[in-house]
Scaffold this motif. Structure first.
Motif, PDB file in Angstrom:
ATOM      1  N   LEU A 290      -8.368  20.411  21.797  1.00 42.93           N
ATOM      2  CA  LEU A 290      -7.710  20.260  20.500  1.00 42.93           C
ATOM      3  C   LEU A 290      -7.540  21.617  19.822  1.00 42.93           C
ATOM      4  N   VAL A 291      -8.585  22.423  19.854  1.00 41.57           N
ATOM      5  CA  VAL A 291      -8.520  23.765  19.259  1.00 41.57           C
ATOM      6  C   VAL A 291      -7.492  24.614  19.998  1.00 41.57           C
ATOM      7  N   LEU A 292      -7.499  24.562  21.322  1.00 40.19           N
ATOM      8  CA  LEU A 292      -6.529  25.331  22.102  1.00 40.19           C
ATOM      9  C   LEU A 292      -5.094  24.871  21.835  1.00 40.19           C
TER      10      LEU A 292
ATOM     11  N   GLY B 241     -15.117  19.209  25.844  1.00 38.15           N
ATOM     12  CA  GLY B 241     -13.833  19.562  26.449  1.00 38.15           C
ATOM     13  C   GLY B 241     -12.658  19.095  25.609  1.00 38.15           C
ATOM     14  N   ALA B 242     -12.763  17.869  25.085  1.00 37.03           N
ATOM     15  CA  ALA B 242     -11.678  17.335  24.257  1.00 37.03           C
ATOM     16  C   ALA B 242     -11.553  18.111  22.951  1.00 37.03           C
TER      17      ALA B 242
ATOM     18  N   ALA C 191      -3.791  23.354  31.429  1.00 40.99           N
ATOM     19  CA  ALA C 191      -5.172  22.895  31.256  1.00 40.99           C
ATOM     20  C   ALA C 191      -5.213  21.536  30.558  1.00 40.99           C
ATOM     21  N   ALA C 192      -4.318  21.332  29.594  1.00 42.93           N
ATOM     22  CA  ALA C 192      -4.273  20.043  28.892  1.00 42.93           C
ATOM     23  C   ALA C 192      -3.830  18.924  29.829  1.00 42.93           C
TER      24      ALA C 192
END
Length: 168
Positions: free
Chosen positions: A28-30, A23-24, A151-152
């Motif tokens: 990061l990619v998002l 998820g982390a 989401a973050a």
């Protein structure tokens, strides 16, 4: 033989670390895609791309030709205005939206994925739909950016682990 076992243990640790923090990593990619999308939408909306299109609109007006003129005048006269976004920029947004949808799918964020796919669809329609489709695409892009930020915020804060557990 012992050396081989140590290496495979480290590989297993890396795999487990990656799975545990999936998820982390996806967040990061998002976040990187969000920054790229923000930058791209800002650049496209500022008019730095498609300056030639502005010349196309102004030149007929300078000659006194009523067929040209501003987009506002075209709307007032009931004519459809063309999108100012270049095909290349629309494709960049289309492609980036696809990448965001894939990353959101991997992160199990269906709302972000759905909105990214909607952005992709809007980017594909820009040149066929004119200025209205362009506005719809920008709105969809902003919605994707908001969803990624939401989401973050919803993710739990990263836990701090002792330095001895770091993978070198």
């Amino acid at each position: 033989m012992q050396n081989c076992a140590t290496r495979s243990d480290r590989l297993l640790e890396l795999i487990l670390f990656s799975l545990r923090d999936r998820g982390a990593l996806c967040a990061l990619v998002l976040a990187a895609y969000r920054v790229e999308l923000t930058s791209l939408l800002d650049r496209v909306s500022s008019g730095s791309i498609g300056d030639d299109d502005d010349d196309r609109e102004v030149a007929p007006q300078a000659r006194g030709d009523r067929a040209g003129g501003s987009p506002a005048r075209a709307r007032a006269e009931g004519r459809r205005t063309e999108a100012r976004i270049s095909e290349e920029d629309a494709f960049l947004i289309y492609d980036l939206a696809g990448c965001i949808a894939e990353a959101a799918g991997a992160a199990r964020l269906p709302v972000v994925r759905r909105d990214a796919l909607a952005l992709r669809e809007k980017a594909a329609e820009v040149h066929a739909g004119g200025e209205r489709a362009e506005r719809d695409m920008f709105a969809a892009g902003l919605r994707v950016i908001d969803r990624i930020l939401d989401a973050a915020r919803a993710q739990p804060s990263p836990r701090s682990e002792p330095a001895s557990k770091d993978l070198n």
